[in-house]
Scaffold this active site. Structure first.
Site, PDB file in Angstrom:
ATOM      1  NE  ARG A   1       7.284  -2.893   5.760  1.00 38.97           N
ATOM      2  CZ  ARG A   1       5.979  -2.715   5.703  1.00 38.97           C
ATOM      3  NH1 ARG A   1       5.399  -2.396   4.570  1.00 38.97           N
ATOM      4  NH2 ARG A   1       5.249  -2.867   6.781  1.00 38.97           N
TER       5      ARG A   1
ATOM      6  NE  ARG B   1       5.998  -0.141   9.618  1.00 33.10           N
ATOM      7  CZ  ARG B   1       4.723  -0.148   9.213  1.00 33.10           C
ATOM      8  NH1 ARG B   1       4.405   0.388   8.066  1.00 33.10           N
ATOM      9  NH2 ARG B   1       3.792  -0.689   9.948  1.00 33.10           N
TER      10      ARG B   1
ATOM     11  CE  LYS C   1      -2.310  -0.897   3.827  1.00 33.33           C
ATOM     12  NZ  LYS C   1      -1.676  -2.158   4.272  1.00 33.33           N
TER      13      LYS C   1
ATOM     14  NE  ARG D   1      -4.504  -0.880   9.274  1.00 38.16           N
ATOM     15  CZ  ARG D   1      -3.313  -0.355   9.037  1.00 38.16           C
ATOM     16  NH1 ARG D   1      -3.215   0.788   8.397  1.00 38.16           N
ATOM     17  NH2 ARG D   1      -2.246  -0.935   9.463  1.00 38.16           N
TER      18      ARG D   1
ATOM     19  NE  ARG E   1       2.373  -4.465  11.301  1.00 41.13           N
ATOM     20  CZ  ARG E   1       3.477  -4.355  10.565  1.00 41.13           C
ATOM     21  NH1 ARG E   1       4.599  -4.921  10.954  1.00 41.13           N
ATOM     22  NH2 ARG E   1       3.449  -3.663   9.463  1.00 41.13           N
TER      23      ARG E   1
HETATM   24  P1  AMP Z   1       0.750   0.901   8.952  1.00 41.42           P
HETATM   25  O1  AMP Z   1       1.883   1.840   8.808  1.00 41.42           O
HETATM   26  O2  AMP Z   1      -0.401   1.218   8.067  1.00 41.42           O
HETATM   27  O3  AMP Z   1       1.155  -0.540   8.872  1.00 41.42           O
HETATM   28  O4  AMP Z   1       0.183   1.114  10.452  1.00 41.42           O
HETATM   29  C1  AMP Z   1       1.023   0.915  11.582  1.00 41.42           C
HETATM   30  C2  AMP Z   1       0.178   0.797  12.830  1.00 41.42           C
HETATM   31  O5  AMP Z   1      -0.555   2.015  13.039  1.00 41.42           O
HETATM   32  C3  AMP Z   1      -0.891  -0.297  12.816  1.00 41.42           C
HETATM   33  O6  AMP Z   1      -0.364  -1.569  13.163  1.00 41.42           O
HETATM   34  C4  AMP Z   1      -1.848   0.228  13.867  1.00 41.42           C
HETATM   35  O7  AMP Z   1      -1.353   0.038  15.178  1.00 41.42           O
HETATM   36  C5  AMP Z   1      -1.838   1.745  13.586  1.00 41.42           C
HETATM   37  N1  AMP Z   1      -2.870   2.148  12.606  1.00 41.42           N
HETATM   38  C6  AMP Z   1      -2.674   2.714  11.383  1.00 41.42           C
HETATM   39  N2  AMP Z   1      -3.824   2.958  10.755  1.00 41.42           N
HETATM   40  C7  AMP Z   1      -4.802   2.542  11.603  1.00 41.42           C
HETATM   41  C8  AMP Z   1      -6.229   2.533  11.540  1.00 41.42           C
HETATM   42  N3  AMP Z   1      -6.903   3.017  10.489  1.00 41.42           N
HETATM   43  N4  AMP Z   1      -6.909   2.028  12.615  1.00 41.42           N
HETATM   44  C9  AMP Z   1      -6.269   1.566  13.688  1.00 41.42           C
HETATM   45  N5  AMP Z   1      -4.930   1.533  13.811  1.00 41.42           N
HETATM   46  C10 AMP Z   1      -4.191   2.020  12.782  1.00 41.42           C
END
Ligand code: AMP
Length: 218
Positions: A129, A162, A15, A90, A173
């Site tokens: 990554r 990360r 994404k 999400r 996750r």
């Molecule tokens: P990402 O960078 O999209 O993988 O998001 C990293 C972390 O941020 C996720 O594992 C969640 O803890 C939090 N997070 C990001 N977007 C959301 C969302 N829309 N709802 C809830 N938690 C989120």
């Protein structure tokens, strides 16, 4: 109406990379709610302190906090000609709030891109990554290494892994994705295009562009 592209897919489905490509091609404003969360944590704000444990464990942060951050972001960026959303909504609750409070208010024409990727590939992608903290370019030590060790090709900044790209957190996750996010495929079915995200990133991008044109987004 303003185009709003939602990128939906499990962690590691690409994404972030596709968001960057779409942004430079379409000139839309983009947001990664993961980045919003990480910047709150970095700034040690009160929201940041509240959500840090969720991120560390790989769980989704509570809906009301993420919705608050997203609403602030879209309000600040409402003059954009279009939006690309990486990681929001999400959960079903977030999707209901998005439809009820945001789509009409900002006059959005929503198109969802669902990146479908096989599980083995997701895990290996996340474990290899590297991300540029400054310009958000995404690399991979096996399939897309940077030209110079740990240095971003685009802006020269140091690349980082990360914190949540570790085996234990990845498992959580993915479970969170399966139980809380996967139901959104059904929720958005009418406005959704499924893309084979196992392919290389250029092919995924061209399939996304075809999918968007069929939805007459541009
Ligand atoms: P990402 O960078 O999209 O993988 O998001 C990293 C972390 O941020 C996720 O594992 C969640 O803890 C939090 N997070 C990001 N977007 C959301 C969302 N829309 N709802 C809830 N938690 C989120």
């Amino acid at each position: 109406m303003k185009p709003c592209i939602i990128l939906l897919g499990p962690p590691g489905s690409g994404k972030g990379s596709q968001t960057e490509k779409l942004k430079s091609f379409l000139g839309f404003q983009t947001v990664s709610t993961g980045d919003l969360v990480r910047s709150q944590i970095k700034g040690q704000t009160s929201i940041g302190l509240e959500i840090e444990p969720f991120l560390k464990e790989g769980r989704l942060v509570p809906d009301e906090l993420i919705v608050q951050l997203f609403k602030e972001w879209i309000k600040d960026n409402q003059d954009a000609k279009g939006f690309i959303l990486d990681g929001f909504p999400r959960t079903l609750e977030q999707a209901y709030i998005f439809n009820k409070d945001i789509v009409g208010k900002f006059n959005l024409k929503v198109q969802v891109i669902y990146l479908e990727v096989s599980v083995d590939l997701l895990i290996s992608r996340m474990l290899t990554r590297l991300i540029c903290n400054k310009c958000k370019a995404v690399y991979n030590t096996t399939s897309k290494p940077p030209k110079h060790l740990n240095q971003c090709d685009e802006c020269g900044e140091a690349l980082e892994r990360r914190q949540d790209d570790n085996p234990e957190t990845i498992v959580t996750r993915n479970k969170e994705y399966m139980s809380l996010t996967a139901p959104l495929v059904e929720f958005f079915l009418e406005n959704l295009v499924t893309i084979n995200g196992d392919q290389d990133s250029e092919k995924v991008f061209s399939d996304i562009m075809k999918g968007l044109n069929n939805g007459n987004l541009n």
